[in-house]
Design a protein around this motif. Structure first.
Motif, PDB file in Angstrom:
ATOM      1  N   CYS A  65      10.948   5.839 -10.316  1.00  0.00           N
ATOM      2  CA  CYS A  65       9.807   5.185  -9.690  1.00  0.00           C
ATOM      3  C   CYS A  65      10.279   3.956  -8.914  1.00  0.00           C
ATOM      4  O   CYS A  65      11.093   3.183  -9.402  1.00  0.00           O
ATOM      5  CB  CYS A  65       8.802   4.767 -10.767  1.00  0.00           C
ATOM      6  SG  CYS A  65       7.403   3.844 -10.112  1.00  0.00           S
ATOM      7  N   ASP A  66       9.761   3.795  -7.688  1.00  0.00           N
ATOM      8  CA  ASP A  66      10.047   2.595  -6.909  1.00  0.00           C
ATOM      9  C   ASP A  66       8.781   1.790  -6.612  1.00  0.00           C
ATOM     10  O   ASP A  66       8.780   0.887  -5.802  1.00  0.00           O
ATOM     11  CB  ASP A  66      10.769   2.939  -5.614  1.00  0.00           C
ATOM     12  CG  ASP A  66       9.892   3.687  -4.619  1.00  0.00           C
ATOM     13  OD1 ASP A  66       8.736   4.021  -4.956  1.00  0.00           O
ATOM     14  OD2 ASP A  66      10.377   3.961  -3.502  1.00  0.00           O
ATOM     15  N   GLY A  67       7.677   2.170  -7.278  1.00  0.00           N
ATOM     16  CA  GLY A  67       6.416   1.463  -7.082  1.00  0.00           C
ATOM     17  C   GLY A  67       5.592   1.999  -5.922  1.00  0.00           C
ATOM     18  O   GLY A  67       4.574   1.415  -5.566  1.00  0.00           O
ATOM     19  N   ALA A  68       6.006   3.110  -5.329  1.00  0.00           N
ATOM     20  CA  ALA A  68       5.294   3.672  -4.172  1.00  0.00           C
ATOM     21  C   ALA A  68       3.837   3.991  -4.510  1.00  0.00           C
ATOM     22  O   ALA A  68       2.969   3.898  -3.644  1.00  0.00           O
ATOM     23  CB  ALA A  68       6.002   4.922  -3.664  1.00  0.00           C
ATOM     24  N   HIS A  69       3.558   4.336  -5.756  1.00  0.00           N
ATOM     25  CA  HIS A  69       2.173   4.646  -6.140  1.00  0.00           C
ATOM     26  C   HIS A  69       1.268   3.438  -5.942  1.00  0.00           C
ATOM     27  O   HIS A  69       0.128   3.570  -5.530  1.00  0.00           O
ATOM     28  CB  HIS A  69       2.118   5.135  -7.593  1.00  0.00           C
ATOM     29  CG  HIS A  69       2.576   4.122  -8.578  1.00  0.00           C
ATOM     30  ND1 HIS A  69       3.910   3.917  -8.841  1.00  0.00           N
ATOM     31  CD2 HIS A  69       1.894   3.237  -9.326  1.00  0.00           C
ATOM     32  CE1 HIS A  69       4.023   2.943  -9.733  1.00  0.00           C
ATOM     33  NE2 HIS A  69       2.821   2.513 -10.039  1.00  0.00           N
TER      34      HIS A  69
END
Length: 82
Positions: A65-69
Motif C-alpha cells: 500500500c502507498d496510500g493511493a486509496h
C-alpha cells in the motif's frame, strides 16, 4: 474506500498478490482470477515482518500500500458534476 490489509510475511517466502480483487481476502491469490485476463503478481518477502498489502489495486508499489486509496478519495470531484 478499500483499506490495506495487514499481513504477516515470512522472509524468503514467495507470495502471489491478487490483481483481480476476486480472492477471498482480496490481497493473496486463491485462483479466483481463472477465466479472466488477470494474472497474480509474484513477490518474495525480504524480511519477517507485518506488511500492509494494497486492496484498492491503485498503489504504485504493489503489492504494498502507498496510500493511493486515500488520495483517490480526497480527489473525488464527482460532486462538481451534479
Amino acid at each position: 474506500m478499500k483499506f490495506p490489509v495487514r499481513t504477516y510475511l515470512e522472509k524468503g517466502k514467495s507470495y502471489l498478490f491478487c490483481t483481480c480483487g476476486n480472492s477471498a481476502d482480496g490481497v493473496l491469490c486463491n485462483g479466483a482470477h481463472k477465466g479472466t485476463d488477470f494474472e497474480p503478481k509474484e513477490f518474495i518477502a525480504t524480511r519477517d515482518a507485518e506488511a500492509y498489502l494494497c486492496l484498492c489495486k491503485n498503489s504504485t508499489c504493489t503489492p504494498y500500500c502507498d496510500g493511493a486509496h486515500a488520495k483517490r478519495e480526497k480527489l473525488n470531484l464527482d460532486f462538481l458534476m451534479e
